[in-house]
Design an enzyme around this catalytic site. Sequence first.
Site, short mmCIF file in Angstrom:
data_model
loop_
_atom_site.label_atom_id
_atom_site.label_comp_id
_atom_site.label_asym_id
_atom_site.label_seq_id
_atom_site.Cartn_x
_atom_site.Cartn_y
_atom_site.Cartn_z
CE1 TYR A 167 -3.40 2.86 0.76
CE2 TYR A 167 -1.98 3.39 2.63
CZ TYR A 167 -3.03 3.72 1.78
OH TYR A 167 -3.69 4.92 1.95
CE LYS A 171 -3.02 5.99 -1.23
NZ LYS A 171 -4.05 6.72 -1.94
CG ASN A 196 -3.97 6.84 11.40
OD1 ASN A 196 -2.78 7.03 11.14
ND2 ASN A 196 -4.50 5.64 11.53
CB VAL A 197 -8.80 10.77 7.71
CG1 VAL A 197 -9.89 11.82 7.66
CG2 VAL A 197 -7.56 11.22 6.94
NE ARG A 235 -1.05 4.32 13.18
CZ ARG A 235 0.04 3.64 13.51
NH1 ARG A 235 0.97 4.19 14.27
NH2 ARG A 235 0.25 2.42 13.06
#
Length: 345
Positions: A167, A171, A196-197, A235
């Site tokens: 992943y 990006k 980390n939305v 985070r």
Amino acid sequence: MAPLNQTTSNPILNVLKDTQYTWLVTGAAGFIGSNLCFFLLENNQRVIGFDNFATGLEHNIKDLRASSFSKNFEFVHGDIRNLESCTKACSGVDFVLHQAALGSVPRSIADPLTSHAVNVDGFINMLKAAVDSKVKRFVYASSSSVYGDSPELPKVEARTGNVLSPYAATKAINELYASVFQKTYGLSCVGLRYFNVFGPRQDPNGQYAAVIPRWTAALLDNKAITVNGDGTTSRDFCYIENVVQANVASALSPNLPNTHVALNVAFGQQTSLLDLIGQLGQLLQVTPQIQHGPFRNGDVLHSLANTSLATSLISYTPKYSFEEGLKLAVPWYVANHAQLSVNAR
Ligand code: NAD
């Protein structure tokens, strides 16, 4: 999401009050994409949403269609792996906010080829379509995962490490291609490295769900929470409205250089998983039951962003701290728990 003046003090966004643009939001049925669509429509913009429902939810599109501003919304059911669909969707568009991708580190470890096909082949299709349609700017979702094994905290954009998962590799490749497309074809590109939305409309279901919606749902169902590792992992959790602001300000900013930029999008606050669980327990008035599993392959131990580059280039002023965001997100999950549980079946 609320109209402009209630959500942000970013002066760049005032342009929306005078001008109606056409925006293409890919991944519109997903968490971040659907919130972007709502914000833009509420601020009198024209929006084309694009999605294939790989992980997105049909009820997000239904809600957009049922809203009072639906006359400015068009939905295209398509796949970014198909160049023709991307080209059609980009036609007549001013700005692209490209969110469509397969998220999740474990998903990419389980199936790297599909993550690559969507996140890399789909990405270059969108870049090509944006060039051919002469869009004004291409803003896209990158990820804090590009910092990989770099131990430096807080993270600054110029210094990344070795990526730790397929992943993260997709990006990092996105950033490389965007930079090349800007140099070669003059397409103005901004990559947003999300940290980390969380917030309303993030899917709590499935093995690859993010921790905040997944744990909130587990606590509402009186189930134990599984923590990978000892829970001291940290985070930089970022509330969705800050991310919406960063996207729209990136598209409209007059202060960007003539070269590709990647910007951290976070609040700039470190929270451990154990702290998060404590706050969820308080807000839901329950005592969380915790079980521990092994630390996950490909994950990073700690994450924290320096957001000063975004502040200087797009006037990024995150309005919602982690605690403020959680106080808005948790009631939304409580109110929508029954509907989301139906989706899980
Ligand atoms: P999401 O899964 O809710 O949304 C992604 C959307 O893309 C979904 O609606 C999905 O159906 C759509 N999609 C997937 N494959 C597609 C394809 N082939 N064609 C068309 N649409 C397709 O995820 P999200 O959290 O909203 O993430 C949006 C973006 O932000 C992604 O690029 C993700 O990698 C990135 N990101 C998210 C976070 C986070 O914390 N949520 C952090 C870093 C980066």
